[in-house]
Design a protein around this motif. Structure first.
Motif, PDB file in Angstrom:
ATOM      1  N   SER A   1       0.823  -1.211   0.000  1.00 21.61           N
ATOM      2  CA  SER A   1       0.000   0.000   0.000  1.00 21.61           C
ATOM      3  C   SER A   1       0.854   1.257   0.000  1.00 21.61           C
ATOM      4  CB  SER A   1      -0.930   0.014   1.220  1.00 21.61           C
ATOM      5  OG  SER A   1      -1.784  -1.102   1.224  1.00 21.61           O
ATOM      6  N   MET A   2       1.860   1.301   0.866  1.00 19.85           N
ATOM      7  CA  MET A   2       2.678   2.503   0.989  1.00 19.85           C
ATOM      8  C   MET A   2       3.525   2.754  -0.250  1.00 19.85           C
ATOM      9  SD  MET A   2       3.905   2.266   4.974  1.00 19.85           S
ATOM     10  CE  MET A   2       2.715   2.362   6.316  1.00 19.85           C
ATOM     11  N   LEU A   3       4.123   1.705  -0.800  1.00 17.29           N
ATOM     12  CA  LEU A   3       4.952   1.876  -1.986  1.00 17.29           C
ATOM     13  C   LEU A   3       4.123   2.317  -3.186  1.00 17.29           C
ATOM     14  CD1 LEU A   3       7.273  -1.260  -1.626  1.00 17.29           C
ATOM     15  CD2 LEU A   3       7.971   1.140  -1.434  1.00 17.29           C
ATOM     16  N   LEU A   4       2.910   1.807  -3.287  1.00 25.04           N
ATOM     17  CA  LEU A   4       2.061   2.185  -4.409  1.00 25.04           C
ATOM     18  C   LEU A   4       1.723   3.670  -4.361  1.00 25.04           C
ATOM     19  CD1 LEU A   4       0.310   1.481  -6.856  1.00 25.04           C
ATOM     20  CD2 LEU A   4      -1.529   0.872  -5.272  1.00 25.04           C
ATOM     21  N   VAL A   5       1.281   4.150  -3.206  1.00 23.69           N
ATOM     22  CA  VAL A   5       0.912   5.554  -3.091  1.00 23.69           C
ATOM     23  C   VAL A   5       2.141   6.452  -3.243  1.00 23.69           C
ATOM     24  CG1 VAL A   5      -0.113   7.290  -1.586  1.00 23.69           C
ATOM     25  CG2 VAL A   5      -1.075   4.995  -1.681  1.00 23.69           C
ATOM     26  N   PHE A   6       3.280   6.029  -2.705  1.00 23.80           N
ATOM     27  CA  PHE A   6       4.503   6.834  -2.840  1.00 23.80           C
ATOM     28  C   PHE A   6       4.893   6.996  -4.299  1.00 23.80           C
ATOM     29  CE2 PHE A   6       9.084   7.138  -3.403  1.00 23.80           C
ATOM     30  CZ  PHE A   6       9.386   8.239  -2.625  1.00 23.80           C
TER      31      PHE A   6
ATOM     32  N   PRO B   1      14.562   5.897 -11.686  1.00 18.74           N
ATOM     33  CA  PRO B   1      14.660   4.607 -10.983  1.00 18.74           C
ATOM     34  C   PRO B   1      13.837   4.574  -9.692  1.00 18.74           C
ATOM     35  CG  PRO B   1      16.830   5.346 -11.713  1.00 18.74           C
ATOM     36  CD  PRO B   1      15.885   6.487 -11.938  1.00 18.74           C
ATOM     37  N   THR B   2      13.709   5.723  -9.017  1.00 28.65           N
ATOM     38  CA  THR B   2      12.966   5.765  -7.761  1.00 28.65           C
ATOM     39  C   THR B   2      11.502   5.405  -7.974  1.00 28.65           C
ATOM     40  OG1 THR B   2      14.428   7.488  -6.886  1.00 28.65           O
ATOM     41  CG2 THR B   2      12.282   7.219  -5.822  1.00 28.65           C
ATOM     42  N   VAL B   3      10.874   6.030  -8.969  1.00 28.19           N
ATOM     43  CA  VAL B   3       9.458   5.784  -9.217  1.00 28.19           C
ATOM     44  C   VAL B   3       9.245   4.374  -9.750  1.00 28.19           C
ATOM     45  CG1 VAL B   3       7.453   6.473 -10.604  1.00 28.19           C
ATOM     46  CG2 VAL B   3       8.938   8.218  -9.588  1.00 28.19           C
ATOM     47  N   ILE B   4      10.059   3.981 -10.712  1.00 26.74           N
ATOM     48  CA  ILE B   4       9.879   2.655 -11.313  1.00 26.74           C
ATOM     49  C   ILE B   4      10.093   1.554 -10.278  1.00 26.74           C
ATOM     50  CG2 ILE B   4      10.803   1.040 -13.009  1.00 26.74           C
ATOM     51  CD1 ILE B   4      11.415   3.406 -14.810  1.00 26.74           C
ATOM     52  N   SER B   5      11.147   1.684  -9.476  1.00 24.45           N
ATOM     53  CA  SER B   5      11.463   0.632  -8.503  1.00 24.45           C
ATOM     54  C   SER B   5      10.381   0.522  -7.433  1.00 24.45           C
ATOM     55  CB  SER B   5      12.819   0.900  -7.854  1.00 24.45           C
ATOM     56  OG  SER B   5      12.815   2.146  -7.161  1.00 24.45           O
ATOM     57  N   THR B   6       9.877   1.663  -6.928  1.00 20.00           N
ATOM     58  CA  THR B   6       8.835   1.597  -5.899  1.00 20.00           C
ATOM     59  C   THR B   6       7.527   1.050  -6.464  1.00 20.00           C
ATOM     60  OG1 THR B   6       8.362   3.944  -6.314  1.00 20.00           O
ATOM     61  CG2 THR B   6       9.782   3.413  -4.446  1.00 20.00           C
ATOM     62  N   LEU B   7       7.230   1.393  -7.726  1.00 16.78           N
ATOM     63  CA  LEU B   7       5.994   0.884  -8.336  1.00 16.78           C
ATOM     64  C   LEU B   7       6.078  -0.626  -8.530  1.00 16.78           C
ATOM     65  CD1 LEU B   7       3.276   1.854  -9.409  1.00 16.78           C
ATOM     66  CD2 LEU B   7       4.319   2.096 -11.669  1.00 16.78           C
TER      67      LEU B   7
ATOM     68  N   LEU C   1       8.065  -2.709  -6.865  1.00 13.91           N
ATOM     69  CA  LEU C   1       8.076  -3.344  -5.549  1.00 13.91           C
ATOM     70  C   LEU C   1       6.669  -3.396  -4.946  1.00 13.91           C
ATOM     71  CD1 LEU C   1      11.315  -1.909  -3.896  1.00 13.91           C
ATOM     72  CD2 LEU C   1      10.849  -4.289  -4.499  1.00 13.91           C
ATOM     73  N   SER C   2       5.848  -2.384  -5.245  1.00 16.53           N
ATOM     74  CA  SER C   2       4.479  -2.386  -4.753  1.00 16.53           C
ATOM     75  C   SER C   2       3.704  -3.582  -5.297  1.00 16.53           C
ATOM     76  CB  SER C   2       3.779  -1.087  -5.156  1.00 16.53           C
ATOM     77  OG  SER C   2       2.388  -1.169  -4.928  1.00 16.53           O
ATOM     78  N   PHE C   3       3.802  -3.818  -6.600  1.00 21.11           N
ATOM     79  CA  PHE C   3       3.089  -4.949  -7.188  1.00 21.11           C
ATOM     80  C   PHE C   3       3.691  -6.286  -6.736  1.00 21.11           C
ATOM     81  CE2 PHE C   3       1.946  -1.612 -10.311  1.00 21.11           C
ATOM     82  CZ  PHE C   3       0.566  -1.716 -10.203  1.00 21.11           C
ATOM     83  N   VAL C   4       5.008  -6.331  -6.569  1.00 18.12           N
ATOM     84  CA  VAL C   4       5.655  -7.570  -6.134  1.00 18.12           C
ATOM     85  C   VAL C   4       5.222  -7.923  -4.712  1.00 18.12           C
ATOM     86  CG1 VAL C   4       7.874  -8.618  -5.527  1.00 18.12           C
ATOM     87  CG2 VAL C   4       7.638  -7.347  -7.667  1.00 18.12           C
ATOM     88  N   THR C   5       5.264  -6.940  -3.798  1.00 19.68           N
ATOM     89  CA  THR C   5       4.863  -7.219  -2.420  1.00 19.68           C
ATOM     90  C   THR C   5       3.372  -7.541  -2.329  1.00 19.68           C
ATOM     91  OG1 THR C   5       4.660  -4.817  -2.082  1.00 19.68           O
ATOM     92  CG2 THR C   5       6.695  -5.881  -1.329  1.00 19.68           C
ATOM     93  N   GLY C   6       2.567  -6.910  -3.199  1.00 16.67           N
ATOM     94  CA  GLY C   6       1.144  -7.240  -3.228  1.00 16.67           C
ATOM     95  C   GLY C   6       0.907  -8.675  -3.657  1.00 16.67           C
ATOM     96  N   ALA C   7       1.636  -9.105  -4.695  1.00 16.39           N
ATOM     97  CA  ALA C   7       1.501 -10.491  -5.154  1.00 16.39           C
ATOM     98  C   ALA C   7       1.999 -11.465  -4.084  1.00 16.39           C
ATOM     99  CB  ALA C   7       2.283 -10.680  -6.449  1.00 16.39           C
ATOM    100  N   LEU C   8       3.119 -11.115  -3.434  1.00 19.46           N
ATOM    101  CA  LEU C   8       3.653 -11.976  -2.373  1.00 19.46           C
ATOM    102  C   LEU C   8       2.678 -12.072  -1.200  1.00 19.46           C
ATOM    103  CD1 LEU C   8       7.419 -10.901  -2.282  1.00 19.46           C
ATOM    104  CD2 LEU C   8       6.462 -13.057  -3.132  1.00 19.46           C
ATOM    105  N   PHE C   9       1.959 -10.977  -0.930  1.00 15.96           N
ATOM    106  CA  PHE C   9       0.975 -10.995   0.155  1.00 15.96           C
ATOM    107  C   PHE C   9      -0.086 -12.058  -0.104  1.00 15.96           C
ATOM    108  CE2 PHE C   9      -3.262  -9.523   1.541  1.00 15.96           C
ATOM    109  CZ  PHE C   9      -3.081  -9.602   2.915  1.00 15.96           C
ATOM    110  N   PHE C  10      -0.657 -12.087  -1.300  1.00 16.08           N
ATOM    111  CA  PHE C  10      -1.712 -13.055  -1.590  1.00 16.08           C
ATOM    112  C   PHE C  10      -1.162 -14.480  -1.661  1.00 16.08           C
ATOM    113  CE2 PHE C  10      -3.809  -9.164  -3.139  1.00 16.08           C
ATOM    114  CZ  PHE C  10      -5.017  -9.295  -2.477  1.00 16.08           C
TER     115      PHE C  10
END
Length: 579
Positions: free
Chosen positions: A274-279, A293-299, A301-310
């Motif tokens: 959630s935090m990485l996506l909004v950031f 790189p900052t925007v691309i990497s956080t975006l 990582l947001s999808f990766v951590t979301g997928a790992l969560f499920f």
């Protein structure tokens, strides 16, 4: 009435609560749900004892105050942002004052719901309220914009606990057939906070220090804390000795058995996503280029951590998932989550952006901008009250009300795209077109009919075991949608303004305006009109985006349709027919 001596009726009990939803004979497995996501063991709940009398009313009042304060913080800041950022010299970071609050407010909702099952709902309620009070005072004492943003994040963490525990406890206070009317009454908090927030923010900013926007939470929050600590029942085993010291009480909560039930990995993954996506959405195109790189990497990582969560929530190593995978089985529960997300997307952005646009485009004061939002804010509670009456007193299926509300929302938001992008009169006497007030009224009917009615539908679909987490999830995805919309809308506006202003003004004046909107008033009349027109074009782009998401919200609400539709007083045969 709740019996003082009967621990089975404690609101804070870790056991499934009576009368909050259809009961189940055993915990359903993932495969025991039909296509609509309802457990086959569901049956009509029995009428049983509920808290009543003055204790119920005073407890509800305490919960109402706490919820009002936490909700007020999402709207009161909207008309205070300009004054705050003028003082702290951080207009370019203005939306982070709102977004930081909403990030943690969003990220912790489901987590609080689950921790309430583990450590007790009273414990988590008071913890959230205590965090909210402390960091509200620290927000008021902030000396720079970075401090304020950090404290707002912790303030949002506390507010998340208040909101979640209120929504989770509400179904246990009244019979299911009355829940629609009761949640409509509770929802007057959101309506009143939406009405008073912009007005109070404008009044405080115009007549005193903006710091009182936060300091006022101290005494009012203290009153709510006292009432909840006094009247809200605690968990069963810890109430056998209500006079035990606080430290002993905390030790009895934080045990190895309770800690083993907490899905720490799932909670961290959910928060990170959630935090990485909004950031990434907030920073892209403003502080960093979209290709950075900052925007691309956080975006990513947001999808990766979301997928790992499920993935993690489905693994065999999780004893009690933060969000049970069975809640996504079937059609209705995913449809409710999608509807909450896409309805929440336009709502938050509109409530925050309309006062800002009136100050940027028409030069309104914060107080006047708050008053101009009244048509939306006054019609919303009226629609909420009517919705509660229809679903409870008239036994109208909630899905009917939701569909009608989504149509009003789509029409109202879509009509805002017709607003002019040029102030009709001069810089000193520009005024909002009268049609905007009509558009706001239509939107208010739509938002008021949908936001609370989805919560009314939840107990008719979800069994009592999963109801607390589902109520938290519905709230979390709605707030997440609003948080994302703020980030995206801010990016649209900033990109548009930053691409157009340099062709009109010298760099020093562009910098002044980026730090404080009040700098527009120092420009010559012709330049003022040109700059305000650029802002109007940017806000029009936001309206187009919000209209598109309102259309998606309507489509999501269509997925809630079923024949026959669920009613608050469905007979046991009707419930069984859907199992």
């Amino acid at each position: 009435m709740l019996s003082k001596g009967d621990p089975s009726n404690r609101l804070d009990s870790k056991a499934p609560l009576q009368n909050s939803a259809p009961t189940v004979t055993s915990s359903p497995s993932i495969h025991e749900h039909n296509l609509d996501g309802v457990s086959p063991g569901c049956e009509q709940p029995r009428e049983g004892p509920f808290m009543s009398g003055w204790r119920k009313h005073v407890l509800t009042f305490g919960m109402w105050i706490a919820l009002f304060l936490s909700t007020l913080e999402t709207t009161i800041v909207s008309t205070s942002l300009v004054s705050i950022t003028n003082t702290l010299n951080g207009f370019n970071l203005r939306d982070w004052v709102v977004t930081a609050y909403l990030i943690t407010y969003t990220g912790f909702l489901v987590i609080y719901a689950k921790l309430g099952d583990v450590f007790g709902r009273k414990t988590m309620y008071l913890l959230g309220l205590g965090i909210f009070i402390i960091f509200s005072c620290l927000c008021g004492a902030s000396t720079n914009i970075v401090e304020l943003i950090i404290f707002r994040a912790f303030q949002g963490m506390g507010a998340s606990g208040i909101y979640c525990m209120t929504i989770v406890i509400a179904p246990t206070l009244v019979p299911k057939a009355e829940f629609g009317r009761y949640i409509a009454i509770v929802s007057t908090v959101f309506a009143l906070a939406s009405i008073l927030g912009p007005l109070l923010g404008g009044v405080v900013s115009a007549n005193g220090s903006w710091r009182w926007v936060f300091f006022l939470n101290g005494p009012a929050g203290g009153l709510a804390f006292f009432l909840l600590a006094w009247l809200l029942p605690g968990s069963d085993k810890n109430n056998q000795n209500p006079q035990q010291p606080l430290l002993a009480l905390l030790r009895s909560k934080v045990t190895s058995s309770n800690l083993s039930r907490v899905d720490f990995a799932g909670a961290v993954l959910l928060l990170a996503s959630s935090m990485l996506l909004v950031f990434s959405l907030e920073s892209g195109g403003t502080r960093y280029p979209w290709s950075s790189p900052t925007v691309i990497s956080t975006l990513v990582l947001s999808f990766v951590t979301g997928a790992l969560f499920f993935i993690w929530e489905r693994s065999k190593w999780v004893k009690e998932p933060v969000f049970s995978p069975r809640l996504l089985k079937g059609r209705l529960m995913p449809a409710m989550l999608a509807s909450s997300f896409f309805i929440g997307f336009p709502f938050t952005a509109i409530v925050v952006n309309i006062p800002q646009s009136l100050q940027a485009v028409y030069g309104y004061s914060p107080q006047k901008a708050g008053i101009a939002l009244l048509p939306l804010l006054l019609l919303s509670p009226v629609a909420t009250a009517v919705s509660g009456y229809l679903t409870s007193s008239r036994n109208i299926p909630p899905v009917y009300v939701i569909l009608v509300g989504s149509v009003f929302q789509l029409i109202g938001v879509g009509l805002t795209c017709l607003l002019p992008t040029l102030p009709i009169k001069g810089a000193d006497d520009a005024h909002v077109p009268a049609s905007q007030y009509g558009f706001e009224a239509i939107m208010g009917i739509g938002f008021g009919s949908t936001l609370s009615t989805i919560l009314t539908l939840a107990p008719l679909v979800v069994d009592s075991t999963d109801l607390p987490v589902m109520m938290g999830a519905l709230t979390q995805v709605r707030v997440l949608g609003g948080t994302i919309s703020l980030a995206v809308c801010s990016t649209l506006l900033n990109n548009h303004v930053e691409s157009r202003l340099p062709s009109l003004l010298d760099p020093s004046r562009v910098t002044e305006i980026s730090e404080s909107l009040s700098a527009i008033q120092n420009l010559p009349s012709e330049e003022q009109i040109a700059v305000r027109s650029i802002y109007a074009e940017g806000y029009n782009k936001q309206n187009i985006l919000l209209t598109a998401f309102s259309g998606i919200a309507f489509i999501s609400c269509l997925l809630l349709w079923e024949r026959p539709p669920r009613r608050p007083t469905s007979t046991p045969a009707e419930v069984a027919s859907k199992s």
